[in-house]
Write an enzyme that holds these catalytic residues in place. Sequence first.
Site, PDB file in Angstrom:
ATOM      1  CG  ASN A 166      18.665 -14.519   1.666  1.00 37.15           C
ATOM      2  OD1 ASN A 166      18.750 -13.732   2.593  1.00 37.15           O
ATOM      3  ND2 ASN A 166      18.420 -15.801   1.848  1.00 37.15           N
ATOM      4  CG  ASP A 220      -1.432   2.112  -5.750  1.00 37.19           C
ATOM      5  OD1 ASP A 220      -0.552   1.748  -6.535  1.00 37.19           O
ATOM      6  OD2 ASP A 220      -2.629   1.861  -5.915  1.00 37.19           O
ATOM      7  CD  GLN A 269      -1.418  -1.073  -3.544  1.00 39.41           C
ATOM      8  OE1 GLN A 269      -0.825  -1.660  -4.443  1.00 39.41           O
ATOM      9  NE2 GLN A 269      -2.665  -0.672  -3.674  1.00 39.41           N
ATOM     10  CD1 TRP A 299      -6.027  -5.589  -2.323  1.00 40.33           C
ATOM     11  CD2 TRP A 299      -4.258  -4.923  -3.490  1.00 40.33           C
ATOM     12  NE1 TRP A 299      -5.480  -6.707  -2.904  1.00 40.33           N
ATOM     13  CE2 TRP A 299      -4.393  -6.334  -3.620  1.00 40.33           C
ATOM     14  CE3 TRP A 299      -3.204  -4.285  -4.143  1.00 40.33           C
ATOM     15  CZ2 TRP A 299      -3.508  -7.100  -4.383  1.00 40.33           C
ATOM     16  CZ3 TRP A 299      -2.326  -5.058  -4.907  1.00 40.33           C
ATOM     17  CH2 TRP A 299      -2.489  -6.439  -5.020  1.00 40.33           C
ATOM     18  CD  GLU A 317      -6.674   0.575 -10.680  1.00 44.10           C
ATOM     19  OE1 GLU A 317      -6.515  -0.440  -9.983  1.00 44.10           O
ATOM     20  OE2 GLU A 317      -5.831   0.991 -11.493  1.00 44.10           O
TER      21      GLU A 317
END
Length: 655
Positions: A92, A138, A154, A197, A317
């Site tokens: 909301n 990502d 994501q 992920w 990563e």
Amino acid sequence: MGSLAIPAILRHAGLIETGAMFIEFTSFFILVCTVLCFHRATLEEEWLFICGRNGEGGSFLCARSPEPELPSIASERYRTAYHFQPPKNWMNEYLLSCFTNNLIILIVHLLQIIDILSLFSKNPMDWRSLEIYDNTKDPSGPMYYNGIYHEFYQYNPGGTIGTDIVWGHSVSTDLINWLRLEPAMVRDTPNDINGCWTGSTTIINGDQPVIIYTGGDSKDRQVQNIALPKNRSDPYLREWIKGGNNPVLLPDGPGMNSIQFRDPTTGWIGPDGLWRIAVGAELYGYGAALLYKSEDFLSWTRVDHPLYSSNASAMWECPDFFPVLPGNNGGLDLSAAIPKGAKHVLKMSLDSSDKYMIGVYDLKRDAFVPDIVLDDRRLWSRIDYGSFYASKSFFDSKKGRRIIWGWSNETDSPADDVVKGWAGIHAIPRTIWLDSDGKQLLQWPIDEIESLRRNKINHQELELKKGDLFEIKGTDTLQADVEVDFELTSIDSADPFDPSWLLDVEKHCREAGASVPGGIGPFGLVVLASDNMEEHTVVHFRVYKSHRSCMVLMCSDLRRSSLRSELYTPAYGGFFEVDLERESKISLRTLIDRSAVESFGGGGRVCIMARVYPVALAGDDTVHMYAFNNGSTTVRVPQLRAWSMMTAQVNVIQG
């Protein structure tokens, strides 16, 4: 993250052992928040930038004035019009009270303090699992399948603060207009209960899409899982079924860290007919892309050596691995036969940026061998020099190209993101290829973005002398696509290049700003400028002499982009090399999309994605755009073209 999460976090870090200690923390928060609320109206910045013209020293020398009352950051005018982002999230709408806003800011600062203190704790924190800053992150698993582009990402459907990370899912036929679907995967099994992920998609056996993704499991480990579409005849692939043998990969090998094992790549087939993937990891404390093999994409075995590793960094990563052919802007399918002379690219995300190496894939050794090994990772090449991270590429079989795009986070405060109700966008999809000398990747916005162009304006044979500002009129300055060619009349006055600048280019951009005259440059564009230039963002070049050619500095300077405080406003920058005897022009293309300024210099040699929040943009004020030159050498502009950009249909809800 609710208030109940705070004591758990503190206890996990070993910083709070009793309920009484938490009450002390809470009482301190309440006291400080209350004080801030009472005094906020009187806590005004003493000075702000006001910029004007000065023919001697440049166009942007600044004085300051008292701060006016600023419009709310929640303005819809900051939402991008043609960059990818979900609609306002599903919570909301509400405006934070002064108390709540300050509390969030204090919580964020507390977490940063805990992060430092936890280094001395027996249970150091893994902050990636908190993700309190953004609701869109990502890109994950982009693909083209049966006439439809799919973008997974994501996403936190609950808002800008929380840990409910799922795989958002959108589909498109042109990569510009997107239809939003229900999330493809939610965290509903022990193997991903702490978040779905980043991952990738691979099409196996010609027509079978498979997702492989990282899950945060119930044991606080990072594990790899697979999912398959429930119904391949559904053109949108709305529903996905998780594999019964999940997790397919565990962080159980020697030298591995169970919370530093994530982001599997798209798969490829080796010469032995086996599938391979790489997974980002920390191996014996160093960054690595671990290599795995499989016959069926379901059961995997770790290879006894990584695809590549480096002791110059820690955890990698979002690795990406793909082939490129020098001088060919067409893409190559990773699993198809690789032509003679092809190179491979290994990309990794670290240090808040996406870096890459170019080399060869040694099939006998089953390993990546970079052409150049640099021990100082500050010198590693970068995909983008701005707010751009966790990029993912895929081979577009429809048009025979490789496309990459990445996540751009908000650079306002976390409390501002809550007020806005949204956070995080993706950069414009880019075609990516290798330049003809095989040393550098080039990127350019996909051709489809030009379908949004309207109301073209064209200027030719302009001449910009020192201190000149040329206003670009007749286009929508909030949503624009601008292409400029700059031509130098001489390079005799170019300043000498200092190689030490490569170690901290942002520092050099701050020191050599748009107001600081040089031999050649600064020259470039001023965008999103307020009437009196109090606010402006500058994208500019400087040219330096080096031993063999010229080095061009490209900066995207945000330091005066907004009158708002608590913004991250760096001066991004990168260098590229140019042989001005062969290339007489330096090109700049900038896509302006409200709070996004995405620039491509030197034909895509340097790309800089930036996020800005001018006060003038939030109200009804007019913003301006200029071409300028503050260098001592006159710069010619043989051609300047600009278009207004239409609003794309981005993530409309399926009817």
